[in-house]
Design an enzyme around this catalytic site. Structure first.
Site, PDB file in Angstrom:
ATOM      1  N   LYS A   1       0.676  -1.319   0.141  1.00  0.00           N
ATOM      2  CA  LYS A   1       0.150  -0.059   0.083  1.00  0.00           C
ATOM      3  C   LYS A   1       0.894   1.158   0.022  1.00  0.00           C
ATOM      4  O   LYS A   1       0.655   1.901  -0.813  1.00  0.00           O
ATOM      5  CB  LYS A   1      -0.746   0.116   1.184  1.00  0.00           C
ATOM      6  CG  LYS A   1      -1.859   0.970   1.428  1.00  0.00           C
ATOM      7  CD  LYS A   1      -2.841   0.885   2.336  1.00  0.00           C
ATOM      8  CE  LYS A   1      -4.032  -0.107   1.951  1.00  0.00           C
ATOM      9  NZ  LYS A   1      -4.697  -0.514   3.128  1.00  0.00           N
TER      10      LYS A   1
ATOM     11  N   TYR B   1      15.441 -33.347 -21.277  1.00  0.00           N
ATOM     12  CA  TYR B   1      13.909 -33.501 -21.475  1.00  0.00           C
ATOM     13  C   TYR B   1      13.388 -33.742 -19.940  1.00  0.00           C
ATOM     14  O   TYR B   1      14.175 -34.362 -19.153  1.00  0.00           O
ATOM     15  CB  TYR B   1      13.358 -34.453 -22.290  1.00  0.00           C
ATOM     16  CG  TYR B   1      13.602 -35.696 -21.951  1.00  0.00           C
ATOM     17  CD1 TYR B   1      12.728 -36.480 -21.025  1.00  0.00           C
ATOM     18  CD2 TYR B   1      14.777 -36.769 -22.415  1.00  0.00           C
ATOM     19  CE1 TYR B   1      12.846 -37.671 -20.863  1.00  0.00           C
ATOM     20  CE2 TYR B   1      14.973 -37.758 -21.775  1.00  0.00           C
ATOM     21  CZ  TYR B   1      13.846 -38.528 -21.344  1.00  0.00           C
ATOM     22  OH  TYR B   1      14.000 -39.814 -20.659  1.00  0.00           O
TER      23      TYR B   1
ATOM     24  N   ARG C   1      -2.896  -1.734  -7.079  1.00  0.00           N
ATOM     25  CA  ARG C   1      -1.902  -2.638  -6.919  1.00  0.00           C
ATOM     26  C   ARG C   1      -2.018  -3.759  -7.871  1.00  0.00           C
ATOM     27  O   ARG C   1      -3.323  -3.706  -8.554  1.00  0.00           O
ATOM     28  CB  ARG C   1      -2.063  -3.722  -5.203  1.00  0.00           C
ATOM     29  CG  ARG C   1      -3.622  -4.096  -5.111  1.00  0.00           C
ATOM     30  CD  ARG C   1      -3.896  -4.781  -3.929  1.00  0.00           C
ATOM     31  NE  ARG C   1      -5.173  -4.907  -3.875  1.00  0.00           N
ATOM     32  CZ  ARG C   1      -5.849  -5.254  -2.505  1.00  0.00           C
ATOM     33  NH1 ARG C   1      -4.998  -5.652  -1.588  1.00  0.00           N
ATOM     34  NH2 ARG C   1      -7.072  -5.640  -2.438  1.00  0.00           N
TER      35      ARG C   1
ATOM     36  N   ARG D   1      -3.089   3.161   8.244  1.00  0.00           N
ATOM     37  CA  ARG D   1      -3.481   1.849   7.612  1.00  0.00           C
ATOM     38  C   ARG D   1      -2.307   0.984   7.443  1.00  0.00           C
ATOM     39  O   ARG D   1      -1.155   1.054   7.331  1.00  0.00           O
ATOM     40  CB  ARG D   1      -3.784   2.273   5.841  1.00  0.00           C
ATOM     41  CG  ARG D   1      -5.026   2.865   5.876  1.00  0.00           C
ATOM     42  CD  ARG D   1      -5.048   3.549   4.430  1.00  0.00           C
ATOM     43  NE  ARG D   1      -6.280   4.409   4.373  1.00  0.00           N
ATOM     44  CZ  ARG D   1      -7.458   4.136   3.904  1.00  0.00           C
ATOM     45  NH1 ARG D   1      -7.817   2.767   3.386  1.00  0.00           N
ATOM     46  NH2 ARG D   1      -8.570   5.045   3.825  1.00  0.00           N
TER      47      ARG D   1
ATOM     48  N   SER E   1      17.341 -41.634 -17.064  1.00  0.00           N
ATOM     49  CA  SER E   1      16.227 -41.111 -16.902  1.00  0.00           C
ATOM     50  C   SER E   1      16.064 -41.084 -15.252  1.00  0.00           C
ATOM     51  O   SER E   1      15.812 -42.223 -14.580  1.00  0.00           O
ATOM     52  CB  SER E   1      14.862 -41.810 -17.391  1.00  0.00           C
ATOM     53  OG  SER E   1      13.729 -40.982 -17.184  1.00  0.00           O
TER      54      SER E   1
ATOM     55  N   MET F   1      -5.095  -7.591   8.737  1.00  0.00           N
ATOM     56  CA  MET F   1      -4.571  -6.598   9.579  1.00  0.00           C
ATOM     57  C   MET F   1      -5.496  -5.572   9.810  1.00  0.00           C
ATOM     58  O   MET F   1      -6.490  -5.299   9.084  1.00  0.00           O
ATOM     59  CB  MET F   1      -3.280  -6.392   9.278  1.00  0.00           C
ATOM     60  CG  MET F   1      -2.185  -7.650   9.478  1.00  0.00           C
ATOM     61  SD  MET F   1      -0.517  -7.158   8.925  1.00  0.00           S
ATOM     62  CE  MET F   1      -0.622  -6.505   7.240  1.00  0.00           C
TER      63      MET F   1
ATOM     64  N   HIS G   1      -4.893 -30.399   8.718  1.00  0.00           N
ATOM     65  CA  HIS G   1      -4.256 -31.370   8.084  1.00  0.00           C
ATOM     66  C   HIS G   1      -4.942 -31.842   6.896  1.00  0.00           C
ATOM     67  O   HIS G   1      -4.209 -31.961   5.716  1.00  0.00           O
ATOM     68  CB  HIS G   1      -4.497 -32.593   9.199  1.00  0.00           C
ATOM     69  CG  HIS G   1      -3.877 -33.964   8.384  1.00  0.00           C
ATOM     70  ND1 HIS G   1      -4.863 -34.794   7.911  1.00  0.00           N
ATOM     71  CD2 HIS G   1      -2.777 -34.553   8.463  1.00  0.00           C
ATOM     72  CE1 HIS G   1      -3.942 -36.009   7.416  1.00  0.00           C
ATOM     73  NE2 HIS G   1      -2.786 -35.806   7.960  1.00  0.00           N
TER      74      HIS G   1
ATOM     75  N   CYS H   1      11.592 -38.830 -15.164  1.00  0.00           N
ATOM     76  CA  CYS H   1      10.390 -39.211 -15.418  1.00  0.00           C
ATOM     77  C   CYS H   1       9.608 -39.541 -14.016  1.00  0.00           C
ATOM     78  O   CYS H   1       8.482 -40.358 -14.053  1.00  0.00           O
ATOM     79  CB  CYS H   1      10.475 -40.684 -15.989  1.00  0.00           C
ATOM     80  SG  CYS H   1      11.355 -41.855 -15.309  1.00  0.00           S
TER      81      CYS H   1
ATOM     82  N   GLY I   1      -7.378  -8.198   4.533  1.00  0.00           N
ATOM     83  CA  GLY I   1      -8.174  -8.365   5.713  1.00  0.00           C
ATOM     84  C   GLY I   1      -7.661  -8.832   6.642  1.00  0.00           C
ATOM     85  O   GLY I   1      -8.320  -9.098   7.953  1.00  0.00           O
TER      86      GLY I   1
END
Lengths: 902, 902
Positions: free
Chosen positions: A25, A865, A338, A94, A775, A105, A459, A845, A103
């Site tokens: 801000k 790759y 922002r 602010r 791989s 703080m 969890h 892979c 929202g």
């Protein structure tokens, strides 16, 4: 140390680059001031001051003088004085951190009002009702925010007042009414705190600054930071800004707007706006705001000004902006800007459009999109064709949207039951009060998860997020009766086995089966990924085991197959599902064979099936390489463990059931992950290798003869020693070369190995003398390097990842590669492998091949790759391009620091 | 290339250093010739010629001329000619490889005899019977060895001849008789081969050379090489030596002797001798030989000469020699000398005595003893007090002695049954036709293993050798009836459950329980180990979990405890066994606790037990460091899995049985090795850490207050991250420091970690910032680095180790550290750990700490100590000294090449 940055009258000490110091801000206000936008004056106290305050429980010594000095400067600028009895300066204090915590703080508005200055404000604005409304708002806010008096008590007094006055809306309360309420508030304050409500504006100001700083430590802010992985010691800045008012009459107003539509990305001016209102009224939702287009009609001048601001801000910030503004007596003030949050689909459109508008470069566009955006783009959602009325009717309960997407399944109330239902082929949604590590099995098989308690870092949320599985937590109105196997909410009951639908995007739970769709990709998505393809160096392949998957992956942009798991073919015939049983029986006969001869016979039955599958896959990948891995899982996975099924199998094959049971018990392993699997099977039962190599080379020959371009890459899993691979490679070549010679075609193939054991990585140089490609099987390499069973880690890994608990790891190492640890082995293996074979082809892979940060690591260490599941191919394509862009910025590639960059 | 080395008349082209080229026999003959001992003339064809012949299926071109040239030289030296009709030269063609392979390859004697030269020999020796006996021996040997005619057929003809002549012994057959037999042999040869028996001595010679070379590839030689890990491509040399005869009369003879007693090591001249006999008669055992002391009486002159040879050879070779000699008409000839095989006990005595005699240095003495010698020294043996008559009476069957030692147990005929019986506390001997990978569980629990088929490299032998478990294989007379659960041999029957005793030193199987003893260590053993202690740099600790083990280990020379596993204390009270149940119940209550509070209560019950154990251990190790590892195994190991036991437990604790069952199923892990164990338990249940650290520090404080010197080293297992160890270390110090502070004693302790996961090794530098010591847990480090579950690897690891099969590894990596792979991680971890903490204490506590080659590696990479089980402490002491000696020879230490030296 400079703790305060002033802004006002077109000049600002701060800039938009100072987010860390001034918060989003503060930096935004400074930058807007700099570029000449109308911003009220003010100053920002830095995050450093906050961090100091929180650490030392006092302000830095220099801060008092600095605040006084900057306040004086603001008073001079506004020609008003804080607490002045004539024409008082009012300010807001602010919060604002470097990373947005919307929202979470606190903020204090209208600061500077007291019994005297309120009169001054009334006089200056010639609006007594407005002045006393502002004062009562301040007293209310200050009491709750700074002094933690209960909000409800104060709200109750307001309700009582309105009841006494027999009015419904706040706007109907007169100046007199507000004066009564203020007196009540002050009395309440004195009763609770033992002191008078502070009249000294200096005391008010320091109280507000302290409250804003303290709010960094508030419970909700802390939880938010854990969920968003925001460092705990960053702190918030506090901006002290001159108040402007949108509620001084019909030529005033306030609103929020986006420079483009945040849900579609379309370039239209988008927002909401209220006439004669304060910002908090918009948030509180007391009055229904107008569409921004209405403002053009009611405040054409201000609207035009705002339109100019919109253009200027987008040009300046080169991104879509989310702005707050107030119009005070016809004069526009910008209060915040922002980068705006946007939907995944809008993310793509805005990035691509801005390139078209020459606002940003292609590289910047590629950096604007995050891998999660691609993922979220394709999460299933409620079919938009479903009528809103139907949804309203079906709405059962709501909770917190922990993981987006949508899910449909039968409600099941225990993890074990969920596993049982799922094993029977049912789709289930697991419903629990809260989940615990013991529930992971049931969570894993569920389509979605719903809990009555717990937040976004519970969890359930952490585990489900890891799996990208739709999850709604903390549906507080939900009453679960485990004994009765029912749940109730809002007067309705859902019983075990009844269908429910979760919408993880907004936390809604619906009864019944609501239709879901997988969203179509927007045009911009295709454009952006094409750009990514031009930029990236890494090739992107896919993990696919069937012709269907192979075709899907091609559509997703895969350039070959990096992992084709042959064992899935033992279970299922994708083309003719009714023939699946035949395949299963053949593999089971093979395992139950009493000798190599019988084993060969059983394998001969399987070979035509595998050959057919390979033909389909080669055809789908015409022109691209296909890496085929030989059998990997331990044999016991192919034989039933239940006595009934064993009996059926014994009858089918014609052997005593005891023989089946005995073989199962022989095959039992205490740690199958580290057991008789992978190439160890081909070492001990070379007949299996013969069959598999035979099937794939015969398929390749067949395709080649029909003009399909094939490049088979034959891969041996779980290799740990050069000599082991030598034995396998030699036998592979014997089988393959004989078929090729007999068929008289020219067919090239290569033989390589997975690197999925630490020993293989450590001895990569020797192994590369035999292997034509590596791989990295990072799933198993992670398991062995960390000594962590993926199937079991659910019991303690969440504790390791949760910052409020042990917080040992930042990421789940099965999702994002453990670059610090496993990464060392990978880098070592590549460097030393290429010492033996400079052109060694190297890929990955494991599932990390579809994870953004992991793909970037693969680029940095010089892989050729990555291979990802079909739906993650796009993520890999994007991340690979981003890796190139990051590299260009840093100006280095690969080398010793690959693991350090993130 | 020089393919032939001549020796004779005091001069030799070869030396004893040329074993690789000339074989042990050829090198010995050359060296004896050089130092002036009486050796018949001859020449040795090199192993290179053999290797060439085997590879190219023809002789090197130069060889023909060289043989002719050297034969001419020999003829000149002996003044005789091969095949001469007057005074013919006879030669032997003898095999002899660089590494002794006794009895595995072929030899041809008396070569050069034919129908004419036999008459010459008869004339020259004036002994027709002797000449024709020699000829028939030659024809017999040449027919079977060079032309592979069946031995039995020829033996049968000899038997028939003796029957016809009505004589019993060969010595009773006259010249005439031999002539008849020779005619029969020749006729048989012609019938079988279609050609006449070769009369040309050149043809005979080349036939014999080829046969000797070919015998390298014989089946028994190949198997022997696999078992002894002799390279397959080395080849054998062939020595062509003038024949001398011990069977020319009463002033002739032949014998074998040792310069010292090979079973006791005593410095006495030891051997056996036959008058008027050939060497093969000694081997065949037809006549009972005389003790060497008898020779002094019957051939005093030759004996005196031999005594001189004995002294000269020992001085020259500086080791006990095993010699073959022949006396021909009163003249002594030495035919072979080599370092003699000796019993473990003799190995020590000879090494120590020779230092006393100033024949060798202390360092050489230390190098003469192999770690296996120490191990074999303490294998249990049949109690010498058991009467030979009793043993004869009990002898049931004999087989091949695959693994030495002795074992007593009940005969069980299936691996599963063996496991069941063992689980009930019974001692069992597993009896099988042959074992397979599925039997490893039963093999593991058995005291010993007996098989009816299979050789010393069979599955049973290889697996049992790995465990040092007594094993007899290939008892061919054994008839096993699996259905009846009995075995029969030599008319007797043993039923399931009946006692049997195996003597692995000679392959005897006895019925019933024969008394065993563990042999006492000889004096020389203690002397040699004291020398080792002076030489070595590595400290040697022990793995001990009880005061008893700790005391035993001190007697074995342990200098502290490197690993004290605390979880064993949860199961058993070694001091008061009747209180074991109390301990078990407490740990079970802890696991079944519903919350942390109950968990603490249960742990409080356990703490006094642990404290008492620690006091006992600290007292036993007064003055030495004790490393204590916190709980390591997964919790499910502490709760019963059988429903009945679960019910009993539930009743005892007073909770529903379902709760026990549920907890067990919650604790189930698919790969417990990689699961919720080690320090992960202390991270999730810190109460356990509190209790354990509390118990050990309270015990240390108690000891300290009573004047016992204690240095506790607290060790956290399975660490994989610095932050993880930080959390554990901090909590450990909090608990410990509080106790020490309260007790007001000065107690020093250190906190460290095991390095047993690849990730910990890779991140050793970071981890060493927190850890004060590293202890390599090479068991688990091997499992994770190689992806190899120790419990399950029995199914395929034997195939990996067996050279006739895959032959991927030279050693079982769970016995001898995988220096090539796991060794890289260890070296890396030490080097990088010491970068962070230069004085980091480093040790090893895996079972490799008691394995010779592994201990040497630990020395080379600069560890501070190794820790071995009590009975392996001596092995470690010796190996540590040998490592220093090897290092002095090479002149380097540690550093980059540590892994390369073996």
């Amino acid at each position: 140390m400079k703790y305060i940055y002033f802004f006002g009258a077109g000049k600002a000490e701060g800039t938009s680059a100072m987010r860390e110091l001034l918060g989003g801000k503060g930096a935004g206000l400074a930058e807007m001031t700099r570029i000449g936008l109308p911003v009220p004056g003010g100053f920002t106290i830095t995050t450093h001051a906050c961090a100091y305050y929180l650490k030392n429980k006092k302000y830095p010594r220099e801060l008092h003088a600095a605040v006084a000095q900057n306040l004086a400067r603001l008073e001079k600028l506004t020609r008003r004085k804080l607490g002045d009895a004539e024409n008082p300066l009012l300010v807001s204090v602010r919060s604002g951190a470097a990373r947005s915590m919307p929202g979470m703080m606190e903020t204090v508005l209208n600061l500077g009002l007291n019994d005297k200055s309120v009169e001054g404000l009334a006089g200056a604005t010639r609006n007594e009702r407005f002045a006393y409304d502002a004062y009562r708002r301040f007293v209310q806010m200050y009491s709750t925010v700074v002094n933690a008096l209960p909000k409800d008590d104060l709200e109750e007094k307001l309700r009582a007042l309105k009841a006494r006055l027999k009015v419904k809306d706040d706007t109907q309360v007169t100046a007199h009414g507000w004066k009564q309420l203020i007196a009540e508030y002050k009395a309440y304050y004195k009763q609770k705190k033992g002191t008078e409500f502070p009249q000294d504006p200096q005391e008010q100001l320091w109280g507000a600054i302290g409250a804003v700083f303290q709010s960094w430590r508030g419970e909700k802010a802390q939880k938010y930071r854990v969920a968003e992985k925001i460092p705990d010691d960053a702190g918030t800045a506090a901006s002290v800004v001159q108040m402007v008012f949108g509620n001084t009459g019909e030529d005033s107003g306030t609103g929020v707007c986006f420079t483009r539509d945040p849900s579609t990305g379309e370039k239209v001016f988008f927002g909401e706006f209220l006439v004669n209102a304060q910002g908090e009224d918009v948030v509180a939702g007391i009055r229904t705001p107008l569409q921004l287009t209405e403002m053009k009609r009611v405040m054409p001048h201000s609207y035009k000004q705002l339109e100019q601001v919109r253009t200027k801000l987008e040009k300046h910030f080169r991104d879509m902006q989310d702005m707050e503004f107030t119009v005070e007596n016809g004069k526009l003030y910008m209060l915040q800007t922002r980068n705006g949050k946007r939907s995944p689909s809008a993310t793509f459109r805005i990035a691509v459009d801005m390139v078209g508008e020459k606002l940003i470069t292609v590289e910047e566009a590629l950096e604007r999109v995050k891998p999660e955006d691609i993922e979220r783009l394709f999460y299933p959602v409620i079919d938009p064709k479903v009528q809103p009325s139907e949804l309203r009717h079906r709405l059962f309960v709501t909770g917190n949207n922990a993981v987006p997407g949508a899910a449909v399944g039968k409600a099941i109330f225990s993890a074990h039951e969920a596993e049982d239902w799922a094993a029977r082929g049912e789709k289930v949604v697991l419903v629990r009060h809260e989940t615990s590590p013991e529930d992971v099995g049931g969570m894993y098989v569920a389509q979605g998860i719903l809990t009555a308690t717990g937040g976004k870092t519970s969890h359930a949320a952490v585990v489900a997020r890891g799996w990208g599985k739709c999850c709604i937590v903390g549906a507080e109105n939900l009453e679960i009766d485990l004994a009765a196997k029912t749940m109730k909410a809002n007067g309705r009951t859902v019983r075990e086995g009844e269908w429910i639908t979760l919408d993880g995007s907004d936390g809604s739970v619906y009864t019944g089966e609501v239709g879901l769709i997988r969203p179509e990709a927007p045009q911009a998505y295709a454009t952006l990924l094409k750009w990514a393809d031009k930029v990236r160096r890494l090739r992107v392949r896919t993990n696919a085991d069937t012709p269907q998957d192979a075709r899907l992956a091609r559509e997703m942009g895969a350039e070959g197959i990096g992992l084709c798991r042959t064992e899935h073919m033992f279970f299922k015939d994708f083309e003719f599902p009714e023939r699946s049983a035949e395949r299963q029986l053949a593999i089971q006969e093979m395992i139950l064979a009493r000798n190599a001869e019988d084993r060969k016979k059983a394998l001969n039955k399987l070979q035509p099936f595998q050959r057919r599958d390979f033909i389909g896959i080669f055809e789908a990948m015409d022109g691209f390489p296909v890496t085929i891995r030989l059998i990997d899982p331990p044999l016991h996975e192919f034989i039933p463990h239940e006595p009934k099924k064993q009996a059926a199998l014994a009858a089918k094959i014609g052997i005593p059931v005891e023989e089946v049971a005995q073989r199962v018990s022989q095959l039992y392993e205490s740690n199958p992950m580290l057991g008789h699997r992978g190439c160890r099977l081909s070492i001990t039962y070379p007949e299996i290798l013969d069959m598999q190599v035979g099937a794939m080379i015969e398929a390749a020959v067949d395709c080649k003869q029909r003009g399909v371009q094939v490049s088979p890459e034959i891969m041996h899993p779980l290799v740990m020693d050069k000599k082991e691979l030598q034995i396998l490679s030699q036998r592979t070549r014997e089988v393959a070369d004989r078929i090729i010679r007999d068929a008289k075609v020219k067919l090239e193939y290569i033989v390589g190995t997975m690197i999925e054991l630490p020993r293989a990585a450590l001895l990569a140089r020797e192994i590369a003398e035999v292997a034509e490609f590596f791989s990295f099987g990072t799933n198993d390499l992670t398991q062995t390097t960390m000594g962590l069973s993926r199937d079991d880690a659910g019991r303690f890994l969440p504790v390791y990842i949760d910052e409020r608990q042990a917080g040992i790891f930042q990421f789940d190492p099965f999702q994002t590669l453990d670059i610090a640890g496993v990464g060392i082995l990978i880098e070592w293996a590549i460097v030393s492998g290429r010492k033996a074979r400079p052109k060694l082809k190297v890929g990955i892979c494991g599932e990390h091949g579809g994870d953004g940060p992991s793909v970037k690591f693969c680029h940095r260490v010089g892989m050729d790759y990555v291979s990802a599941s079909p739906f993650r191919v796009a993520i890999a394509r994007l991340a690979a391009a981003q890796a190139v862009i990051e590299e260009r910025k840093i100006g280095t590639r690969g080398g010793k620091n690959a693991r350090r960059q993130k």
